[in-house]
Design a protein around this motif. Structure first.
Motif, PDB file in Angstrom:
ATOM      1  N   GLU A  75       0.803  -1.238   0.000  1.00 40.11           N
ATOM      2  CA  GLU A  75       0.000   0.000   0.000  1.00 40.11           C
ATOM      3  C   GLU A  75       0.836   1.289   0.000  1.00 40.11           C
ATOM      4  OE1 GLU A  75      -0.955   0.073   4.813  1.00 40.11           O
ATOM      5  OE2 GLU A  75      -2.594  -0.299   3.399  1.00 40.11           O
ATOM      6  N   ASP A  76       2.069   1.204   0.508  1.00 38.95           N
ATOM      7  CA  ASP A  76       2.898   2.417   0.533  1.00 38.95           C
ATOM      8  C   ASP A  76       3.956   2.417  -0.574  1.00 38.95           C
ATOM      9  OD1 ASP A  76       4.315   0.296   1.616  1.00 38.95           O
ATOM     10  OD2 ASP A  76       5.362   1.524   3.111  1.00 38.95           O
ATOM     11  N   GLU A  77       3.822   1.549  -1.554  1.00 43.62           N
ATOM     12  CA  GLU A  77       4.861   1.412  -2.591  1.00 43.62           C
ATOM     13  C   GLU A  77       4.367   1.863  -3.974  1.00 43.62           C
ATOM     14  OE1 GLU A  77       7.291  -2.388  -0.714  1.00 43.62           O
ATOM     15  OE2 GLU A  77       5.695  -2.781  -2.161  1.00 43.62           O
ATOM     16  N   VAL A  78       5.343   2.115  -4.849  1.00 42.90           N
ATOM     17  CA  VAL A  78       5.057   2.589  -6.212  1.00 42.90           C
ATOM     18  C   VAL A  78       5.866   1.736  -7.195  1.00 42.90           C
ATOM     19  CG1 VAL A  78       5.282   4.575  -7.780  1.00 42.90           C
ATOM     20  CG2 VAL A  78       4.751   4.957  -5.357  1.00 42.90           C
ATOM     21  N   LEU A  79       5.219   1.341  -8.287  1.00 42.59           N
ATOM     22  CA  LEU A  79       5.921   0.555  -9.306  1.00 42.59           C
ATOM     23  C   LEU A  79       6.234   1.455 -10.502  1.00 42.59           C
ATOM     24  CD1 LEU A  79       6.770  -2.460  -9.741  1.00 42.59           C
ATOM     25  CD2 LEU A  79       4.736  -2.669 -11.196  1.00 42.59           C
ATOM     26  N   VAL A  80       7.500   1.414 -10.918  1.00 41.90           N
ATOM     27  CA  VAL A  80       7.957   2.242 -12.046  1.00 41.90           C
ATOM     28  C   VAL A  80       8.454   1.323 -13.153  1.00 41.90           C
ATOM     29  CG1 VAL A  80       9.718   3.925 -12.766  1.00 41.90           C
ATOM     30  CG2 VAL A  80       8.574   4.187 -10.549  1.00 41.90           C
TER      31      VAL A  80
ATOM     32  N   LYS B  91      -2.098   3.692  -0.290  1.00 47.23           N
ATOM     33  CA  LYS B  91      -1.668   4.783   0.601  1.00 47.23           C
ATOM     34  C   LYS B  91      -0.382   5.466   0.127  1.00 47.23           C
ATOM     35  CE  LYS B  91      -3.993   3.074   4.701  1.00 47.23           C
ATOM     36  NZ  LYS B  91      -3.845   2.231   5.898  1.00 47.23           N
ATOM     37  N   ALA B  92       0.010   5.209  -1.107  1.00 43.01           N
ATOM     38  CA  ALA B  92       1.249   5.821  -1.629  1.00 43.01           C
ATOM     39  C   ALA B  92       0.935   7.203  -2.186  1.00 43.01           C
ATOM     40  CB  ALA B  92       1.855   4.935  -2.717  1.00 43.01           C
ATOM     41  N   GLY B  93       1.558   8.250  -1.608  1.00 45.93           N
ATOM     42  CA  GLY B  93       1.363   9.613  -2.111  1.00 45.93           C
ATOM     43  C   GLY B  93       2.294   9.881  -3.281  1.00 45.93           C
TER      44      GLY B  93
ATOM     45  N   PRO C 138      16.046  -3.701  -4.316  1.00 40.18           N
ATOM     46  CA  PRO C 138      16.460  -4.072  -5.679  1.00 40.18           C
ATOM     47  C   PRO C 138      16.404  -2.868  -6.618  1.00 40.18           C
ATOM     48  CG  PRO C 138      14.765  -5.570  -4.838  1.00 40.18           C
ATOM     49  CD  PRO C 138      14.885  -4.456  -3.841  1.00 40.18           C
ATOM     50  N   GLY C 139      17.323  -2.826  -7.583  1.00 37.40           N
ATOM     51  CA  GLY C 139      17.475  -1.658  -8.442  1.00 37.40           C
ATOM     52  C   GLY C 139      16.857  -1.787  -9.816  1.00 37.40           C
ATOM     53  N   GLY C 140      17.414  -1.035 -10.763  1.00 34.93           N
ATOM     54  CA  GLY C 140      16.762  -0.785 -12.035  1.00 34.93           C
ATOM     55  C   GLY C 140      17.286  -1.532 -13.248  1.00 34.93           C
ATOM     56  N   PHE C 141      18.195  -2.492 -13.065  1.00 37.75           N
ATOM     57  CA  PHE C 141      18.569  -3.312 -14.239  1.00 37.75           C
ATOM     58  C   PHE C 141      17.484  -4.358 -14.425  1.00 37.75           C
ATOM     59  CE2 PHE C 141      23.233  -2.295 -13.100  1.00 37.75           C
ATOM     60  CZ  PHE C 141      23.216  -1.160 -13.898  1.00 37.75           C
ATOM     61  N   ALA C 142      16.262  -3.896 -14.664  1.00 35.06           N
ATOM     62  CA  ALA C 142      15.078  -4.746 -14.700  1.00 35.06           C
ATOM     63  C   ALA C 142      13.965  -3.992 -15.415  1.00 35.06           C
ATOM     64  CB  ALA C 142      14.640  -5.080 -13.281  1.00 35.06           C
ATOM     65  N   GLU C 143      12.916  -4.738 -15.803  1.00 30.52           N
ATOM     66  CA  GLU C 143      11.803  -4.076 -16.482  1.00 30.52           C
ATOM     67  C   GLU C 143      11.074  -3.106 -15.558  1.00 30.52           C
ATOM     68  OE1 GLU C 143       9.559  -6.592 -19.531  1.00 30.52           O
ATOM     69  OE2 GLU C 143      10.544  -8.098 -18.254  1.00 30.52           O
ATOM     70  N   TYR C 144      11.028  -3.461 -14.259  1.00 36.54           N
ATOM     71  CA  TYR C 144      10.337  -2.618 -13.282  1.00 36.54           C
ATOM     72  C   TYR C 144      11.208  -2.433 -12.053  1.00 36.54           C
ATOM     73  CZ  TYR C 144       6.247  -3.660 -16.106  1.00 36.54           C
ATOM     74  OH  TYR C 144       5.374  -3.770 -17.153  1.00 36.54           O
ATOM     75  N   VAL C 145      10.972  -1.312 -11.345  1.00 34.94           N
ATOM     76  CA  VAL C 145      11.618  -1.093 -10.055  1.00 34.94           C
ATOM     77  C   VAL C 145      10.528  -0.647  -9.080  1.00 34.94           C
ATOM     78  CG1 VAL C 145      12.316   1.292 -10.614  1.00 34.94           C
ATOM     79  CG2 VAL C 145      13.585   0.018  -8.886  1.00 34.94           C
ATOM     80  N   LYS C 146      10.624  -1.145  -7.841  1.00 33.17           N
ATOM     81  CA  LYS C 146       9.596  -0.841  -6.839  1.00 33.17           C
ATOM     82  C   LYS C 146      10.205   0.077  -5.786  1.00 33.17           C
ATOM     83  CE  LYS C 146       8.168  -4.003  -3.931  1.00 33.17           C
ATOM     84  NZ  LYS C 146       7.445  -5.066  -3.191  1.00 33.17           N
ATOM     85  N   VAL C 147       9.568   1.240  -5.566  1.00 35.72           N
ATOM     86  CA  VAL C 147      10.167   2.274  -4.710  1.00 35.72           C
ATOM     87  C   VAL C 147       9.115   2.898  -3.793  1.00 35.72           C
ATOM     88  CG1 VAL C 147      11.948   2.807  -6.419  1.00 35.72           C
ATOM     89  CG2 VAL C 147       9.814   4.099  -6.452  1.00 35.72           C
ATOM     90  N   TYR C 148       9.552   3.853  -2.951  1.00 30.66           N
ATOM     91  CA  TYR C 148       8.651   4.633  -2.107  1.00 30.66           C
ATOM     92  C   TYR C 148       8.437   6.009  -2.739  1.00 30.66           C
ATOM     93  CZ  TYR C 148       9.625   0.977   1.244  1.00 30.66           C
ATOM     94  OH  TYR C 148       9.732  -0.239   1.838  1.00 30.66           O
ATOM     95  N   PRO C 149       7.257   6.631  -2.495  1.00 31.38           N
ATOM     96  CA  PRO C 149       6.936   7.901  -3.159  1.00 31.38           C
ATOM     97  C   PRO C 149       8.007   8.977  -2.983  1.00 31.38           C
ATOM     98  CG  PRO C 149       5.018   7.074  -1.982  1.00 31.38           C
ATOM     99  CD  PRO C 149       6.147   6.144  -1.640  1.00 31.38           C
TER     100      PRO C 149
END
Ligand code: ZN
Ligand code: ZN
Length: 340
Positions: A24-29, A69-71, A113-124
């Protein structure tokens, strides 16, 4: 999803890894482009990563999913990604969020985990929107420029003669930003001719192959009294001594490169005689990344001359062995998702 992961026995490997679940507090890029950084090379070469870890932190991409809940910016926003910070400790309140010890989460540099991937999951808090007019390639490399800007900011006032030692990405970015900020003369030491040419394009006044005979005397003839500021960006340990010898009275020597082994200062009294200030810089702030993105939008900064290798993600393991670990590449930029 596809990713390049670190394997203890084989180094970097292109693999299928599980898709992310977004809390709920995460963002997928969805990652568009990512740069390969000198620190990625240090971590992989030293084996300082967990087995199965996805490195990579110089990321541009698009927000595709958000927890309830991710702003922060909305889905569809184009973003760069930087670490979190608490915003309340003494370091954060003093504008040094890169030194936050309370809540520093990073993606792709040993933590999340970082960005040598199709997606990266981060906080707002990690998301920095990319301004209009900045493409995904430039945006991915804004952090390289921000590291150089941070080193310059660490040295305080904004005038004088400067020496940049080492024409890797950070050294070249430093040359460009020193030029924008009005420093001069700007001198670069770099053995590789192609890198010296980029420095001239970026605004260096003089470049030298530091291995040539009598270079220091030639430089001191051009810059009588020595350098107000020197940025050590090569990782060559002997440069710290050389920088102190070339420093002006009261000059500053800022160590930007990370040196992992013991360092000897041959003649420390030289630092006394000229009251040379020896210092070091680390990482960069959100504000410095935003400044570099804005300079890109204004057309003052362009990362593209740095890109020596433009490759799809699956080629990274080969490029690492042939071009990065051999020191042949200037900057490797990877293509992953749709570029913008
Ligand atoms: Zn980096
Ligand atoms: Zn903090």
């Amino acid at each position: 999803m596809k990713a390049v992961v670190f394997r203890k026995d084989r180094g970097l490997v292109y693999e299928e890894v599980p898709d992310y679940k977004v809390a709920e507090d995460e963002v997928l890029v969805r990652v568009a482009n990512i740069g390969f950084c000198g620190s990625d090379h240090s971590l992989v070469a030293a084996g300082m990563l967990a087995d199965g870890y996805i490195p990579g932190h110089e990321i541009s991409g698009v927000i595709v999913k958000k927890g309830a809940k991710a702003g922060g910016p909305s889905i569809g926003t184009r973003v760069c990604i930087r670490p979190t910070y608490c915003g309340q400790c003494a370091n954060c309140l003093g504008g040094k969020e890169q030194l936050c010890r309370v809540h520093r989460r990073t993606a792709g540099i040993g933590d999340l985990p970082g960005g040598f991937a199709e997606y990266v999951k981060v906080y707002p808090q990690m998301l920095i929107p990319i301004p209009q007019g900045v493409d995904s390639r430039n945006a991915a490399l804004a952090e390289t420029f921000a590291s150089a800007l941070h080193a310059i900011n660490c040295t305080g006032d904004k005038t004088g003669s400067t020496l940049v030692m080492g024409g890797g990405p950070i050294g070249l970015c430093a040359v460009r930003i020193l030029k924008i900020l009005g420093y001069g003369p700007i001198v670069l030491f770099e053995p590789v001719a192609a890198k010296r040419e980029i420095a001239i394009l970026y605004g260096a006044d003089h470049t030298f192959d530091p291995r040539e005979k009598d270079v220091d005397q030639q430089v001191l003839a051009l810059v009588p009294g020595g350098f107000h500021k020197t940025f050590e960006c090569s990782g060559v340990k002997a440069n710290i001594d050389r920088a102190s010898q070339l420093a002006a009275d009261g000059g500053q020597v800022c160590i930007v490169s990370m040196i992992f082994t013991p360092l000897t200062i041959a003649a420390p009294f030289l630092l006394n005689l000229k009251e040379v200030r020896l210092m070091a810089s680390y990482s960069n702030t959100h504000a410095e990344n935003i400044q570099c993105l804005n300079w890109m939008a204004e057309g003052k900064l362009d990362a593209r001359p740095l890109i020596s290798d433009d490759e799809p993600l699956e080629r990274l393991p080969v490029i690492y062995r042939e071009r990065i670990d051999t020191g042949l590449a200037v900057k490797v930029l990877l293509r992953i998702g749709e570029e913008f």
